[in-house]
Design an enzyme around this catalytic site. Structure first.
Site, PDB file in Angstrom:
ATOM      1  N   GLN A   1      53.504  38.643 -97.288  1.00 53.88           N
ATOM      2  CA  GLN A   1      53.078  37.314 -97.734  1.00 53.88           C
ATOM      3  C   GLN A   1      52.614  37.307 -99.193  1.00 53.88           C
ATOM      4  OE1 GLN A   1      49.926  37.210 -94.607  1.00 53.88           O
ATOM      5  NE2 GLN A   1      48.711  36.158 -96.170  1.00 53.88           N
TER       6      GLN A   1
ATOM      7  N   HIS B   1      35.036  34.187 -91.936  1.00 52.08           N
ATOM      8  CA  HIS B   1      35.750  34.942 -90.897  1.00 52.08           C
ATOM      9  C   HIS B   1      34.869  35.080 -89.644  1.00 52.08           C
ATOM     10  CE1 HIS B   1      37.586  36.789 -94.656  1.00 52.08           C
ATOM     11  NE2 HIS B   1      38.662  36.368 -94.014  1.00 52.08           N
TER      12      HIS B   1
HETATM   13  P1  AMP Z   1      42.209  35.795 -94.512  1.00 53.18           P
HETATM   14  O1  AMP Z   1      41.522  37.077 -94.244  1.00 53.18           O
HETATM   15  O2  AMP Z   1      41.896  35.215 -95.859  1.00 53.18           O
HETATM   16  O3  AMP Z   1      43.678  35.844 -94.198  1.00 53.18           O
HETATM   17  O4  AMP Z   1      41.596  34.744 -93.493  1.00 53.18           O
HETATM   18  C1  AMP Z   1      41.574  34.989 -92.109  1.00 53.18           C
HETATM   19  C2  AMP Z   1      41.195  33.731 -91.403  1.00 53.18           C
HETATM   20  O5  AMP Z   1      39.895  33.309 -91.810  1.00 53.18           O
HETATM   21  C3  AMP Z   1      42.147  32.554 -91.704  1.00 53.18           C
HETATM   22  O6  AMP Z   1      42.393  31.855 -90.491  1.00 53.18           O
HETATM   23  C4  AMP Z   1      41.359  31.726 -92.677  1.00 53.18           C
HETATM   24  O7  AMP Z   1      41.704  30.354 -92.670  1.00 53.18           O
HETATM   25  C5  AMP Z   1      39.946  31.939 -92.148  1.00 53.18           C
HETATM   26  N1  AMP Z   1      38.952  31.620 -93.183  1.00 53.18           N
HETATM   27  C6  AMP Z   1      38.896  32.100 -94.442  1.00 53.18           C
HETATM   28  N2  AMP Z   1      37.880  31.538 -95.118  1.00 53.18           N
HETATM   29  C7  AMP Z   1      37.276  30.683 -94.262  1.00 53.18           C
HETATM   30  C8  AMP Z   1      36.161  29.791 -94.365  1.00 53.18           C
HETATM   31  N3  AMP Z   1      35.466  29.654 -95.501  1.00 53.18           N
HETATM   32  N4  AMP Z   1      35.827  29.059 -93.281  1.00 53.18           N
HETATM   33  C9  AMP Z   1      36.526  29.177 -92.119  1.00 53.18           C
HETATM   34  N5  AMP Z   1      37.586  29.993 -91.956  1.00 53.18           N
HETATM   35  C10 AMP Z   1      37.961  30.739 -93.010  1.00 53.18           C
END
Ligand code: AMP
Length: 283
Positions: free
Chosen positions: A61, A37
Site C-alpha cells: 500500500q 488504535h
Molecule cells: P494504521 O495503523 O494507521 O493502519 O491504522 C489502523 C487502524 O486504526 C485503522 O482502522 C485506522 O483508521 C485506525 N485509526 C488510526 N487513527 C485513528 C484515530 N485517531 N481514531 C480512530 N481510529 C484510528
C-alpha cells in the site's frame, strides 16, 4: 503477552481458544500504536471474547520504498500499550512479509467503483488495491466475527466494506469514531513528527471541520468551500491538498445537497512535510 510471528501458530492458538459460542474480534494495524488504535481494541474487547491485533507494515500500500522504510516500527512499545488494555484477551499477530506474501509482494486488483481513485487514492495510485489485498488476506487467516476500522480513514473503511461484500467474506465490519488529541487534532502516528508549534496550529483542521458542519445546514456548498480555501490560504504553515464535501456512499464531491442523503467533509493538508487527514459527519 504472546506475539505470533506466523499465521500457522496464530490459527492454531485461535482454534484452541475458541468455543462454539465465542466471538472473535480483529483490529488490523500497522503498529506505532496510539490511543486511536487502542480505542478500536477496546471496542473490540467490549463485544468479543478474544481480539487479534495485527501489527504489520504492508508493503503493497506504499507508493515509494522510502515512505515504506521510514514508517515507524515499535513492536516492543506496541506490546506494552496493548498490555495496558488487556493482558489475557489479546493475541498479537506480527508477521514478517513472507508469512503474508510468500515470495510475491504483489497486490490483487479490485474494482471499487472509482472510489479508489478519489481523495487518498488520487495521489497514491494502487494504494487501495494494496489495502484490499492485505485486509482480505488477514481476514481469511484470522476469520473473525467482527473487524474494527477507524472512521479517521473513512475512505478506507468504505473500500473494505466493498471488498468484504464483493469477496463474500463472512465478517461484520465495524466503523469506530475518530480519537482526538485534547486540541482536537485527530490522533495519528504522524503527529509525533510535528514541532510543538505545528502541533498547536494543527488544531485548525478540526476547528474548520466543526465550522463546516455548522455552515452545512445554512449555507451553500460553494461558499463553504471558498471559506475553507481562504482559511488555509491565510495560514502560511499549511498547504491544503484537498477539501471536499461528499456523499458518504460514492465519496463524489457534491455541489448541492439532496434530501435524505448523508454527507461528510474531508480534509487533507500538509504542515511542513507532514500530511494530515481528517473528516467529519455533516448530518
Ligand atoms: P494504521 O495503523 O494507521 O493502519 O491504522 C489502523 C487502524 O486504526 C485503522 O482502522 C485506522 O483508521 C485506525 N485509526 C488510526 N487513527 C485513528 C484515530 N485517531 N481514531 C480512530 N481510529 C484510528
Amino acid at each position: 503477552m504472546l506475539v505470533y510471528k506466523t499465521k500457522v501458530d496464530l490459527v492454531d492458538r485461535i482454534n484452541n481458544l475458541m468455543q462454539p459460542d465465542f466471538s472473535l474480534g480483529f483490529v488490523p494495524t500497522m503498529g506505532a500504536l496510539h490511543q486511536g488504535h487502542l480505542s478500536l481494541v477496546k471496542s473490540a474487547l467490549a463485544n468479543n471474547n478474544f481480539v487479534v491485533v495485527s501489527v504489520f507494515v504492508n508493503p503493497t500500500q506504499f507508493n515509494s520504498s522510502s515512505d515504506l522504510n521510514k514508517y515507524p516500527r515499535s513492536l516492543a512499545k506496541d506490546i506494552k500499550a496493548l498490555e495496558t488494555v488487556s493482558k489475557d484477551s489479546i493475541l498479537i499477530y506480527a508477521p514478517e512479509v513472507e508469512d503474508l506474501y510468500g515470495s510475491k509482494i504483489k497486490s490483487e486488483s479490485f474494482n471499487f467503483m472509482g472510489i479508489e481513485s478519489l481523495m487518498e487514492g488520487n495521489s497514491r495510485p494502487g494504494h487501495f488495491n494494496g489495502v484490499g489485498t492485505i485486509v482480505k488476506r488477514l481476514l481469511q487467516i484470522v476469520n473473525p466475527n467482527k473487524a474494527y476500522f477507524g472512521e479517521k480513514d473513512f475512505q478506507q473503511l468504505l473500500i473494505i466494506k466493498k471488498m468484504v461484500e464483493q469477496e463474500g467474506l463472512e465478517v461484520k465490519i465495524v466503523g469506530c469514531p475518530i480519537e482526538r488529541e485534547p486540541n482536537g487534532l485527530a490522533m495519528s502516528s504522524r503527529n509525533g513528527r510535528l514541532s510543538p508549534k505545528e502541533f498547536h496550529e494543527s488544531a485548525m483542521i478540526y476547528e474548520i471541520l466543526q465550522t463546516v458542519k455548522q455552515k452545512f445546514s445554512s449555507e451553500d456548498i460553494a461558499s463553504t468551500c471558498d471559506w475553507v480555501l481562504r482559511r488555509f490560504n491565510n495560514n502560511p504553515l499549511f498547504e491544503l491538498d484537498y477539501f471536499q464535501i461528499s456523499d458518504i456512499e460514492s465519496l463524489m464531491p457534491i455541489k448541492e445537497k439532496i434530501p435524505n442523503k448523508k454527507y461528510r467533509a474531508f480534509i487533507a493538508a500538509y504542515i511542513g512535510d507532514v500530511r494530515l487527514i481528517d473528516n467529519i459527519d455533516l448530518n
